[in-house]
Design a protein around this motif. Structure first.
Motif, PDB file in Angstrom:
ATOM      1  N   UNK A  97       0.997  -1.092  -0.086  1.00  0.00           N
ATOM      2  CA  UNK A  97      -0.048  -0.142   0.125  1.00  0.00           C
ATOM      3  C   UNK A  97       0.800   1.156   0.091  1.00  0.00           C
ATOM      4  N   UNK A  98       2.181   1.219   0.624  1.00  0.00           N
ATOM      5  CA  UNK A  98       2.965   2.436   0.799  1.00  0.00           C
ATOM      6  C   UNK A  98       3.395   2.525  -0.656  1.00  0.00           C
ATOM      7  N   UNK A  99       3.769   1.846  -1.344  1.00  0.00           N
ATOM      8  CA  UNK A  99       4.320   1.821  -2.796  1.00  0.00           C
ATOM      9  C   UNK A  99       3.183   2.290  -3.520  1.00  0.00           C
ATOM     10  N   UNK A 100       1.765   1.716  -3.650  1.00  0.00           N
ATOM     11  CA  UNK A 100       0.883   2.175  -4.254  1.00  0.00           C
ATOM     12  C   UNK A 100       0.718   3.587  -4.172  1.00  0.00           C
ATOM     13  N   UNK A 101       0.634   4.077  -2.886  1.00  0.00           N
ATOM     14  CA  UNK A 101       0.694   5.602  -2.454  1.00  0.00           C
ATOM     15  C   UNK A 101       1.773   6.604  -3.145  1.00  0.00           C
ATOM     16  N   UNK A 102       2.844   5.873  -3.097  1.00  0.00           N
ATOM     17  CA  UNK A 102       4.028   6.822  -3.672  1.00  0.00           C
ATOM     18  C   UNK A 102       3.796   6.963  -5.133  1.00  0.00           C
ATOM     19  N   UNK A 103       3.532   5.774  -5.763  1.00  0.00           N
ATOM     20  CA  UNK A 103       3.452   5.916  -7.149  1.00  0.00           C
ATOM     21  C   UNK A 103       2.150   6.010  -7.952  1.00  0.00           C
ATOM     22  N   UNK A 137      -0.720   4.196  -8.139  1.00  0.00           N
ATOM     23  CA  UNK A 137      -1.158   3.313  -8.950  1.00  0.00           C
ATOM     24  C   UNK A 137      -1.271   2.070  -8.000  1.00  0.00           C
ATOM     25  N   UNK A 138      -2.146   1.144  -8.233  1.00  0.00           N
ATOM     26  CA  UNK A 138      -2.413  -0.185  -7.634  1.00  0.00           C
ATOM     27  C   UNK A 138      -1.076  -1.156  -7.699  1.00  0.00           C
ATOM     28  N   UNK A 139      -0.431  -1.561  -6.598  1.00  0.00           N
ATOM     29  CA  UNK A 139       0.689  -2.265  -6.772  1.00  0.00           C
ATOM     30  C   UNK A 139       0.327  -3.785  -6.326  1.00  0.00           C
ATOM     31  N   UNK A 140       1.231  -4.838  -7.163  1.00  0.00           N
ATOM     32  CA  UNK A 140       0.927  -6.308  -6.773  1.00  0.00           C
ATOM     33  C   UNK A 140       2.546  -6.763  -6.427  1.00  0.00           C
ATOM     34  N   UNK A 141       2.303  -7.515  -5.369  1.00  0.00           N
ATOM     35  CA  UNK A 141       3.674  -8.170  -4.890  1.00  0.00           C
ATOM     36  C   UNK A 141       3.658  -9.767  -5.042  1.00  0.00           C
ATOM     37  N   UNK A 150      -2.759  -4.365  -3.934  1.00  0.00           N
ATOM     38  CA  UNK A 150      -3.232  -2.963  -3.544  1.00  0.00           C
ATOM     39  C   UNK A 150      -4.671  -2.896  -3.928  1.00  0.00           C
ATOM     40  N   UNK A 151      -5.312  -2.058  -3.415  1.00  0.00           N
ATOM     41  CA  UNK A 151      -6.835  -1.964  -3.663  1.00  0.00           C
ATOM     42  C   UNK A 151      -6.845  -1.490  -5.369  1.00  0.00           C
ATOM     43  N   UNK A 152      -8.085  -1.743  -6.037  1.00  0.00           N
ATOM     44  CA  UNK A 152      -8.045  -1.241  -7.333  1.00  0.00           C
ATOM     45  C   UNK A 152      -9.621  -1.045  -7.397  1.00  0.00           C
ATOM     46  N   UNK A 153      -9.577   0.536  -7.784  1.00  0.00           N
ATOM     47  CA  UNK A 153     -10.930   0.971  -8.033  1.00  0.00           C
ATOM     48  C   UNK A 153     -11.155   1.759  -9.301  1.00  0.00           C
ATOM     49  N   UNK A 154     -10.321   1.289 -10.233  1.00  0.00           N
ATOM     50  CA  UNK A 154     -10.318   2.143 -11.535  1.00  0.00           C
ATOM     51  C   UNK A 154     -11.745   1.279 -12.483  1.00  0.00           C
TER      52      UNK A 154
END
Length: 422
Positions: free
Chosen positions: A10-16, A18-22, A33-37
């Protein structure tokens, strides 16, 4: 631990933005990460499959690795490829620890992309993810060593020491409710990938055939590509498989089994163990099966649980309808048959029937006994006329000297026919 990964993603998603996947280095999903697009192209087939099945196909993995992500030390941009199911550009952040890649953070990329300072901050977070993954791998390796020692120790003071070490490694969880899972065959001797068995307190590899089931490799020796072997039930009832496989020492030379100690919430709910078994079977590849022991609390009965798990796996290898995931409670007569030594499963009266030349007669006899001696059901199952069935059964009696009207003779014949796969 899972919450830690989720917070970092979630921290990476907020920085960039965009929703991130690990994913781990084997492309197994760890967190997303959450995806609401509302943009349908953001959830292309590759991303959707990764989230829904928690893994990617070998083809997808090879395609992405072709861009050098396993060697990269910084962000890698990967262009869209609709023909491969990748509808949007990707941004991959390699997750490394001490120079070793342990996973990947994936984001959808868009021009002009994140600012350099944001990317640098995201890579710092990815390094923290790498440290967590490294710690988890070290802990997993320690538990693997202790579990393997407990499963392979001789039943004397060495077993007591091994169980004590495993209890110490597991901590308070050692006294909880669990089930032991055996997955075989496992290709190669390396340990199972981290996170491939959700809910597993410990994983390790052991030689296969396993102690207590040394004929297990030969158990599947005759299974042809069509299913059961010799004398068996593959297409056409071919007879060359089992004997040839057994003569060669079984079909899995040099392979291993995976043992998993899986935590349970209740003795009535085996789903964590069956899920772990299914995941490990997927990772092992075609032909792998999982045997699941009955639930137990604590480690005092670990050897007995392992014996049940390996026996259930052997039963599933011998009788594919029982698998690919076979709880001990579901393998029926194999609970007894797997406990018999190889010599006890042989019988002089039945031995002539097991010759390759009589494979069709053996198949007929086994089907007749599976159908509770009902001629109509047997003829229908075999696709033959009743008179043909009666002729074959009379030949079985002539070869064996057994009376198929005798319950005891039927029991003996049925046991030997079932046990021959083991």
């Amino acid at each position: 631990m899972k919450a830690d990964y989720q917070e970092l993603v979630d921290e990476i998603s907020a920085l960039l933005g965009a929703p991130a996947t690990l994913e781990n280095r084997d492309f197994g999903l760890i967190a997303f990460g959450a995806h609401d697009s509302d943009d349908a192209s953001a959830m292309d087939p590759v991303r959707t499959r990764s989230i829904l099945t928690r893994k990617s196909t070998p083809a997808v993995r090879a395609w992405f690795e072709g861009f050098g992500i396993a060697r990269a030390t910084g962000p890698v941009r990967i262009p869209a490829a609709p023909e491969a199911g990748v509808y949007r550009d990707r941004l991959c952040l390699p997750v490394r620890h001490r120079g070793v890649v342990l996973g990947y953070v994936w984001l959808l990329d868009a021009s002009p992309g994140p600012a350099p300072d944001r990317l640098a901050a995201a890579m710092e977070v990815a390094a923290r993810v790498g440290a967590l993954l490294a710690d988890e791998e070290r802990a997993s390796a320690d538990l693997s060593r202790e579990l393997r020692a407990a499963l392979t120790a001789e039943p004397d003071w060495r077993l007591d020491l091994a169980l004590a070490a495993l209890r110490a490694a597991l901590g308070p969880g050692a006294e909880g409710l669990h089930a032991v899972v055996c997955v075989a065959p496992w290709p190669g001797g390396d340990g199972p990938p981290v996170r491939v068995a959700p809910g597993a307190a410990a994983l390790c590899t052991v030689p296969w055939p396993a102690p207590g089931g040394r004929e297990a490799g030969a158990a599947a020796g005759g299974r042809s590509s069509g299913g059961r072997a010799a004398g068996g039930r593959g297409p056409g009832g071919g007879s060359g498989g089992r004997e040839a496989g057994a003569a060669a020492g079984g079909p899995f030379p040099g392979r291993h089994a995976v043992a998993a100690l899986v935590r349970l919430r209740s003795a009535e709910a085996l789903s964590p163990a069956t899920t772990a078994g299914a995941r490990l079977c997927d990772a092992a590849g075609p032909g792998a099966v999982a045997g699941i022991a009955g639930p137990r609390r604590g480690l005092a009965e670990l050897p007995a649980a392992w014996a049940e798990a390996t026996a259930a796996a052997r039963a599933a290898l011998a009788e594919p309808r029982l698998g690919p995931v076979a709880p001990w409670s579901s393998v029926g007569p194999y609970r007894l048959l797997t406990a018999l030594p190889a010599a006890a499963r042989d019988d002089a009266a039945v031995r002539p029937l097991l010759a390759p030349v009589h494979a069709e007669l053996a198949r007929t006899a086994e089907t007749f006994l599976d159908c509770a001696g009902q001629a109509g059901r047997t003829a229908a199952a075999l696709g033959i006329h009743r008179q043909t069935l009666y002729y074959r059964l009379s030949r079985v009696e002539q070869l064996t000297g057994l009376d198929l009207d005798s319950g005891e003779d039927r029991l003996l014949l049925h046991m030997v026919l079932k046990a021959r796969a083991l």
